[in-house]
Design a protein around this motif. Structure first.
Motif, mmCIF file in Angstrom:
data_model
loop_
_atom_site.group_PDB
_atom_site.id
_atom_site.type_symbol
_atom_site.label_atom_id
_atom_site.label_comp_id
_atom_site.label_asym_id
_atom_site.label_seq_id
_atom_site.Cartn_x
_atom_site.Cartn_y
_atom_site.Cartn_z
ATOM 1 N N GLU A 1 36.555 -0.712 -2.718
ATOM 2 C CA GLU A 1 36.082 -0.753 -1.345
ATOM 3 C C GLU A 1 37.342 -0.968 -0.723
ATOM 4 O OE1 GLU A 1 31.652 -2.386 -1.632
ATOM 5 O OE2 GLU A 1 33.142 -3.801 -1.058
ATOM 6 N N ARG A 2 38.337 -1.728 -1.128
ATOM 7 C CA ARG A 2 39.682 -1.889 -0.608
ATOM 8 C C ARG A 2 40.658 -2.379 -2.060
ATOM 9 N NH1 ARG A 2 40.242 -8.016 0.382
ATOM 10 N NH2 ARG A 2 38.341 -8.654 -0.186
ATOM 11 N N THR A 3 41.854 -2.335 -1.463
ATOM 12 C CA THR A 3 43.169 -2.662 -2.531
ATOM 13 C C THR A 3 43.978 -3.684 -1.507
ATOM 14 O OG1 THR A 3 44.372 -0.691 -1.499
ATOM 15 C CG2 THR A 3 42.962 -0.443 -3.516
ATOM 16 N N VAL A 4 44.561 -4.563 -2.363
ATOM 17 C CA VAL A 4 45.479 -5.618 -1.924
ATOM 18 C C VAL A 4 46.757 -5.516 -2.852
ATOM 19 C CG1 VAL A 4 46.006 -7.855 -1.451
ATOM 20 C CG2 VAL A 4 43.674 -7.030 -0.737
ATOM 21 N N HIS A 43 42.314 -4.062 -7.209
ATOM 22 C CA HIS A 43 41.157 -3.114 -6.627
ATOM 23 C C HIS A 43 39.854 -4.084 -6.374
ATOM 24 C CE1 HIS A 43 43.245 0.769 -7.290
ATOM 25 N NE2 HIS A 43 44.064 -0.052 -7.538
ATOM 26 N N LYS A 69 35.857 -4.422 -4.964
ATOM 27 C CA LYS A 69 34.631 -3.941 -4.657
ATOM 28 C C LYS A 69 33.554 -5.288 -4.928
ATOM 29 C CE LYS A 69 30.846 -0.379 -6.004
ATOM 30 N NZ LYS A 69 30.657 0.473 -6.818
#
Length: 901
Positions: A220-223, A239, A241
């Motif tokens: 859903e998003r990456t950092v 990664h 979720k």
């Protein structure tokens, strides 16, 4: 610069740029599956999807291979090119399952199919093969393989592990692990570079919990952040979720160039382990600290509110005099956390009794380097191995302990550098070495001094460098007369001719670089070992230039930064001496608080003072001395004797079991801060998740304790702390928080990767050469204890195992404690692999599984110190190096017997 026409537009480029890169720079990324997909793979024009048309040429050119030339006319999307790409994609698609049945329908392959405009293939599919899901980290489905060989080149060229290759011929050719082995039975070290380079999903990571494959684009998003393990400082991307880390990928960091090792790529799920501490805990009234029930260690604690836990923490500390207090900080935390921790001990407790794990790893390096060249950090980054002609690796096992750093050493050898590995045990770098110098444990000084003797005797010194940049060479020349290779060969176990050969190889090279690790430092003569290495570099002039210098490889992710930030009892931040009145007064003025003018106690000294009844209370953050300290039974006894022990951690570690108050803290992906790797590169880690339950950020916890102890602190974030550090630490000149957020990585001091080209930060700008004597290990084998015990890390586990043994993949790969012995020793005792043995020293006994290992010489046993069930440090020797105050955990006398049924 050259000028040519690209899609009707005139562009400029250099002669070494490829058409693929030029087109990308000009805003036209071409379809690609092989080299363009993994930017650090060398191009080989294999997939033929990135072809372009060059006017006047009969054939299309692979843009990833074709260099630009002046005046050429290139079209990247002509009708001819488009037709070719469609045919290539259709042929490749014939070797794929349908999008609905393929391993990863969101893979880069299918994105390229959409871009080219191909949905199905009219060509006959190959015969399907069985998928390989034997490995806990990686799923292999060669039905989706298109033979792009990205994985092969990643394995062979980037990681130099040489596991993957092509097998068979013609239509039956396929990717193979070793000799067509199942992945789990191959020599694969699970670095995962092949997974990151695969564009089709033929190789996919597996979910540590479920074993299911993790598909592309499911996050859903990456950092963007950093690896939490060793000192290499790899940059990576989390990664995420459903607030769970599901995958980690390497990114383009200066220390790793997308590469990771098995820990960095597959060891992330420890943060979701059910053992995480989520509420403050207070020891129940009357609950004894020993014995601890391992089946129910929490039975002695009750849950508490943060208010109660913090109040009791501060009240407990305030009950004692400064000399009765101490703190152990953490090399796993950020620079900002380290700075605040040492500040609360100095400003809040009123003592300099603050230390951390550097005392157990590189304290002797710091001692010798500060004495000799006025700086404790590395003089050159490990990437400079690529610029060296000769590389010495001594007392270090980079392929196991710093795998990504080892890739640069391996690559250097492939490019022609000579590698000299010096260690009592053989290792992963042995097969790359020109010389594997397997000397007797504890005889480092004899070997190194014999090398120095050869260099001086044969006139191989750099006289100009010695006169300009060193002092006390005459003392060394006089002392070294007693250390001829002939006299030392019996002591160190290396023939005199071999010693002379490696000495000449190092001295005569244009550029030579030395790496070392805890095999050098963790001895009673560890400081002398480093002094000898410094002498080698100084008398040959292998300092201050690219591809030369001294590099002590740091073990923990922020041991360099924690040391820089002042987590050392005899220095303030930036290695400013506590004993200096000028420095002391400066920090009193800066912090506006009265400070202790005397240096504090080190890790092992603190444990002694507890048993002497002089030290009553401790604050331990993120350290586990009950596992990491030598003679751990004695350390555990010390911990149990404390009146007031506060432990701040993410798990109920062996140390936390002795605590009176446990404060649940934040794991690495749950915090933002700066970290300094072994190259002196300061990098930004970013928070990806919130701590679980009621667990709190470490900075918040330290600040709340400080407030309750009367300190007027108002830090709201790590940025606020960093701004203060910039004012008092000269090494941070120009390294601002805002620059780090924008640039991710800055090298101190002043961006200099290689230091000391024009002298050293000493009073006379010269490096001091310190002669050394032979000092034997504190314990040597005898009739009662005929083996040498040595300890260390292993590839899959890190430090005391608190994190990695709670990472599902890592713990599946290495699940049980093992003691490695030469197969000849097992044969003598009538034992087989996996049999239980009892290893004993004068301090303790452990029962452990035997593992045959030809890298271990006869007469030696190796035990990793990450297994609590058979803790190696129950056995090790706490005897200290008199200078670095580091214990001799690398060698002691031991005996081995078959365990009783």
């Amino acid at each position: 610069m050259i000028s040519f026409t690209l899609n009707g537009q005139t562009v400029q480029a250099t002669e070494d740029e490829t058409l693929f890169d030029i087109a990308k720079r000009e805003g036209k990324t071409l379809p690609h599956l092989c080299s363009g997909y993994h930017q650090f793979n060398k191009a080989d024009g294999n997939c033929r999807l990135c072809v372009v048309e060059v006017e006047g040429e009969r054939t299309l050119s692979a843009s990833c291979m074709r260099k630009a030339s002046d005046g050429m006319v290139v079209n990247t999307h002509s009708a001819r090119v488009e037709k070719s790409r469609k045919m290539v994609m259709e042929l490749l698609m014939a070797d794929q399952p349908t999008r609905e049945t393929c391993p990863d329908p969101k893979s880069h392959f299918w994105k390229m199919a959409d871009e080219v405009g191909i949905e199905t293939s009219r060509f006959e599919a190959k015969e399907p093969v069985k998928a390989d899901i034997t490995h806990p980290a990686i799923a292999v489905d060669l039905n989706a393989c298109i033979h792009c060989t990205n994985c092969v080149r990643a394995c062979q060229d980037l990681q130099s592990n040489d596991v993957l290759g092509m097998a068979a011929r013609g239509g039956k050719s396929h990717i193979s692990f070793d000799q067509n082995d199942l992945l789990n039975e191959s020599t694969c070290v699970a670095c995962g570079e092949c997974v990151q380079s695969c564009p089709t999903g033929a190789l996919l990571p597996r979910d540590p919990k479920t074993g299911e494959t993790v598909l592309s684009d499911t996050a859903e998003r990456t950092v963007n952040s950093l690896c939490p393990f060793c000192g290499v400082g790899c940059q990576l991307t989390y990664h995420i979720k459903d607030d769970q880390l599901i995958k980690v990928e390497g990114r383009k960091g200066p220390a790793n160039e997308e590469k990771l090792c098995v820990k960095g790529r597959f060891g992330f799920d420890y943060i979701h382990h059910p053992h995480r501490l989520t509420k403050p805990l207070i020891r129940k009234e009357g609950a004894a600290k020993e014995p601890i029930d391992p089946a129910n260690p929490l039975s002695h604690f009750r849950e508490a509110s943060w208010e109660e836990a913090l109040d009791k923490t501060a009240q407990g500390f305030k009950r004692y005099q400064p000399s009765e207090l101490a703190g152990f900080g953490s090399a796993k935390g950020s620079n900002e956390e380290a700075y605040l921790f040492q500040k609360i001990v100095r400003a809040g407790f009123g003592t300099n009794n603050v230390d951390h794990c550097t005392r157990l790893c590189h304290a002797s390096s710091v001692s010798a380097l500060m004495e000799g060249i006025g700086s404790a950090a590395v003089t050159a980054p490990f990437m400079d191995a690529l610029k060296a002609d000769v590389i010495i690796v001594i007392g270090s096992r980079p392929a196991q302990n710093h795998p990504v750093a080892a890739t640069y050493i391996k690559e250097a050898v492939k490019k022609g550098a000579k590698l000299i590995v010096m260690d009592p045990r053989r290792q992963g770098l042995t097969r790359f070495a020109d010389h594997m110098v397997q000397f007797k444990s504890g005889s480092d000084v004899a070997l190194l001094n014999a090398m120095i003797h050869t260099i001086i005797e044969e006139g191989l010194v750099n006289q100009d460098y010695i006169e300009k940049y060193t002092e006390d060479f005459d003392k060394l020349a006089d002392k070294i007369k007693d250390f001829s290779p002939d006299a030392m060969q019996e002591i160190c176990g290396i023939k005199a001719d071999e010693i002379r050969t490696i000495a000449r190889t190092y001295a005569k090279a244009e550029r030579s670089l030395i790496f070392w690790g805890m095999g050098v430092t963790q001895h009673v003569h560890g400081t002398d070992n480093v002094r000898s290495l410094m002498a080698l570099a100084l008398i040959t002039g292998h300092m201050g230039r690219d591809g030369t210098g001294l590099h002590p490889l740091r073990g923990q992710n922020n041991v360099q930064g924690a040391s820089d930030s002042g987590l050392i009892p005899m220095v303030y931040p930036n290695y400013q001496p506590v004993a200096s009145k000028e420095v002391h007064d400066k920090f009193e003025e800066f912090w506006q608080v009265k400070l202790d003018p005397e240096p504090g106690l080190t890790v092992v000294e603190i444990m002694h003072e507890i048993q002497a009844g002089k030290l009553k209370s401790m604050y331990i953050m993120g350290e586990n001395p009950a596992m990491s300290d030598p003679d751990a039974n004695n350390s555990r006894k010390s911990l149990s004797m404390l009146d007031h022990l506060v432990v701040q951690d993410i798990f109920l570690t062996e140390t936390a079991m002795y605590a009176d108050i446990i404060l649940p803290a934040s794991a690495f992906p749950e915090k933002t801060g700066t970290f300094t790797n072994t190259n002196r590169q300061i990098q930004m880690a970013r928070q990806a998740l919130n701590p679980p339950g009621q667990a709190k950020q470490d900075l918040w916890i330290i600040c709340e304790i400080a407030k309750r102890m009367g300190l007027d602190w108002s830090y709201e974030s790590a940025k606020d702390v960093h701004l203060e550090m910039e004012q008092i630490m000269g090494s941070l000149n120009g390294i601002t928080w805002d620059r780090l957020e924008a640039e991710d990585c800055l090298t101190y001091p002043n961006g200099q990767a290689v230091l000391f080209g024009e002298g050293f930060p000493t009073a006379n700008s010269k490096g001091r050469i310190v002669p050394t004597d032979l000092i034997p290990p504190d314990e040597v084998p005898d009739t009662d204890y005929p083996f040498v015990l040595t300890t260390g890390r292993m590839l899959e586990h890190w430090h005391t195992g608190a994190m990695t043994r709670r990472a599902a993949v890592l713990n599946q790969i290495e699940a049980h404690p093992v003691a490695s012995l030469n197969p000849k020793e097992l044969n003598k005792m009538g034992l087989e692999a996996g049999d239980m043995i009892t290893v004993s020293t004068r301090r303790g006994t452990v029962d452990i599984h035997a593992r045959p290992d030809r890298d271990v010489p006869t007469g030696m046993v190796f035990i990793p110190f990450c297994f609590k069930e058979a803790a190696a440090n129950l056995l090790t020797n706490p005897q200290l190096d008199p200078y670095g105050k580091i214990p001799e955990v690398k060698t002691c006398a031991a005996k081995i017997t078959p365990s009783k049924p």
